[in-house]
Design an enzyme around this catalytic site. Structure first.
Site, PDB file in Angstrom:
ATOM      1  N   LYS A 259      -1.797   0.615  -1.620  1.00 24.48           N
ATOM      2  CA  LYS A 259      -2.521   1.835  -1.967  1.00 24.48           C
ATOM      3  C   LYS A 259      -3.310   1.652  -3.260  1.00 24.48           C
ATOM      4  O   LYS A 259      -4.119   2.496  -3.618  1.00 24.48           O
ATOM      5  CB  LYS A 259      -1.550   2.997  -2.110  1.00 24.48           C
ATOM      6  CG  LYS A 259      -0.526   2.837  -3.218  1.00 24.48           C
ATOM      7  CD  LYS A 259       0.520   3.922  -3.122  1.00 24.48           C
ATOM      8  CE  LYS A 259       1.638   3.713  -4.142  1.00 24.48           C
ATOM      9  NZ  LYS A 259       2.891   4.265  -3.712  1.00 24.48           N
ATOM     10  N   ARG A 260      -3.080   0.545  -3.954  1.00 24.04           N
ATOM     11  CA  ARG A 260      -3.860   0.264  -5.162  1.00 24.04           C
ATOM     12  C   ARG A 260      -5.254  -0.235  -4.825  1.00 24.04           C
ATOM     13  O   ARG A 260      -6.106  -0.348  -5.687  1.00 24.04           O
ATOM     14  CB  ARG A 260      -3.113  -0.756  -6.030  1.00 24.04           C
ATOM     15  CG  ARG A 260      -1.798  -0.220  -6.577  1.00 24.04           C
ATOM     16  CD  ARG A 260      -1.004  -1.294  -7.308  1.00 24.04           C
ATOM     17  NE  ARG A 260       0.254  -0.770  -7.826  1.00 24.04           N
ATOM     18  CZ  ARG A 260       1.349  -0.628  -7.099  1.00 24.04           C
ATOM     19  NH1 ARG A 260       1.334  -0.972  -5.830  1.00 24.04           N
ATOM     20  NH2 ARG A 260       2.454  -0.136  -7.623  1.00 24.04           N
TER      21      ARG A 260
END
Length: 511
Positions: A259-260
């Site tokens: 999700k980064r």
């Protein structure tokens, strides 16, 4: 836990509006929506589909997930309600507190007063010695008097679950029989944080118990933790669900999606014009768990074709370079659907207004009928509505200008070409088709002395679009001729011819 006639399954997610990292998330086509664990608990929803378990037993799969732009319709949650609410985690704290109290009273959990500084020192020491960081279970040794003194003094604390050294084996629907001795490699896990909120370990067990979940589908990174969760179920006196741990979906370079990575958020794809059904189709195409692996599958297709026995244990690679092709297929389907096409027309109109603003001198290009003609002409060619906002298609919306010198440099017979083309258009009536125009234009070329057919097409293309190159080198009757009505086509060329006689500029007009 009460025995239900139908089975309810939870589908785990991770990352706010983040493309979930699973190949077989398509157990029901829900493979592109996700939220962080806390957000998932705040907005739990379910989606019901029929599925077949090993042995041919049919059951109802209830998938819980949070709101997202993927277009997957939930049937239970914050907005639609349901008998297993509340669906906001902060409104379910009494469930977690009661479970923690039960575990404390039975000796399966204990209060931990270790400070963050001490925990950080433990971590540093372990790393320095080449060991995996773990809690040393120090607060296990506190007696009841010591615990009460610290609680009375208001010392910050968490609640930890006391791991048993004897882990039970379980049969996973994907990985088969599995067993992990978590107590040998991990310290006792936190189940209630200092702020009173649960960690995933306790929250998932309590929620699944109260929501009567019988099957849990989640990522394979939770496979090791499952023995820990099974101990929680046993300590609470509940029957654990059946688990199916799904293999990971990796980047094309073999690294795990994170999700980064800002460019794999669902919102990012939405901004780029990707359709929800195209994202679902792409993700499920990369993974396993279906009887076929064809392009263009819709949610109903995924539901009907899902087969849990087809799920493999190896990870799959996500090739986002294929997304435009998937989007092209599903965009064409939307254009061909009368109801969905109306929404596309309105969306494209908003894009045009936002992109061009005051440059749109001819408001007729915003008419639904005109935009719809453009969509139908370019379906199968464009991969997104935003393609129609590129310079290649700007002539459809704006008045391009062409100098007299530009036209005359292409042919000394340009006036003759435009005049005869206008006559053909004005007299074609109901025969206004690509085939008719092509044939008539070739007849005009036969009357010319110096200009070839290819040059005539370049002249007409320049007069209509102010450009000498289009997406491909097809004749004008297949491009503007199909997009413009006979009146619009004729008027445009009339302006071009009139400009040669009186002005230095040729303007595009669709009225």
């Amino acid at each position: 836990m009460a025995v239900m006639c139908s089975q309810r399954s939870r589908f785990g997610f991770s990352g706010i509006f983040h493309m979930y990292c699973r190949t077989s998330n398509a157990v029901n086509g829900v493979s592109t929506t996700s939220t962080t664990r806390s957000h998932w608990n705040k907005h739990a929803r379910t989606y019901t589909v029929p599925a077949t378990a090993p042995g041919g037993h049919k059951h109802e799969v209830r998938v819980r997930f949070a709101p997202s732009p993927t277009g997957i319709p939930p049937d239970e949650g914050v907005c639609s309600g349901g008998q297993y609410g509340p669906y906001v985690q902060s409104q379910r704290l009494h469930f977690y507190s009661a479970a923690a109290t039960t575990l404390l009273e039975s000796g399966h959990a204990y209060h931990c007063f270790c400070t963050n500084q001490r925990l950080e020192l433990l971590k540093r020491d372990a790393l320095r010695n080449g060991q995996t960081p773990r809690y040393d279970n120090r607060c296990r040794q506190l007696n009841s008097t010591q615990v009460q003194e610290k609680l009375s003094a208001g010392v910050p604390h968490v609640i930890r679950f006391r791991l048993s050294p004897n882990s039970e084996a379980f049969e996973d629907m994907v990985f088969g029989w599995t067993r992990h001795d978590v107590a040998e490699v991990e310290g006792d896990p936190v189940i209630i944080k200092a702020d009173g909120f649960p960690t995933y370990h306790l929250a998932s067990v309590v929620d699944d118990t109260h929501m009567r979940v019988t099957h849990v589908l989640r990522g394979s990174e939770w496979l090791i933790s499952t023995c820990k969760h099974l101990q929680l179920y046993r300590a609470l006196g509940e029957t654990p669900p059946t688990y199916a741990h799904l293999p990971l979906l990796l980047n094309r370079d073999g690294n795990k999606l994170s999700k980064r990575q800002g460019d794999i958020y669902i919102q990012h794809f939405k901004q780029q014009g990707a359709l929800p059904e195209a994202l679902i189709d792409l993700i499920t195409h990369c993974g396993s768990g279906f009887n076929s692996n064809r392009l263009g599958r819709r949610l109903d297709d995924l539901i009907s074709e899902f087969n849990v026995s087809k799920i493999t244990t190896h990870s799959a690679l996500l090739d986002l370079d294929k997304l435009p092709e998937f989007n092209r297929i599903h965009l064409q389907r939307r254009i061909e659907d009368e109801g969905l096409c109306c929404h596309l027309v309105n969306e494209l109109k908003d894009h045009l207004t936002h992109t061009y603003g005051s440059l749109l001198r001819d408001q007729c290009v915003l008419e639904p009928s005109y935009i719809q003609r453009v969509l139908h002409m370019r379906k199968g060619h464009i991969t997104s509505l935003k393609d129609l906002l590129t310079p290649m298609y700007s002539y459809l919306w704006l008045r391009p200008s062409v100098s007299q010198q530009q036209l005359e440099e292409m042919s000394s017979e340009v006036q003759h070409i435009l005049a005869h083309t206008i006559q053909v258009i004005q007299g074609c009536g109901n025969q206004y088709t690509a085939e008719f125009l092509t044939a008539e234009l070739k007849l005009i070329v036969k009357k010319l002395k110096k200009t070839k057919y290819s040059s005539v097409m370049k002249i007409l293309r320049l007069a209509l679009s102010a450009g000498t190159r289009c997406e491909r080198d097809h004749d004008i009757s297949g491009e503007a001729g199909s997009m413009l009505s006979p009146g619009e086509y004729s008027t445009t060329l009339t302006h071009s011819l009139f400009a040669l006689q009186t002005y230095d500029t040729v303007v595009f007009c669709t009225q």
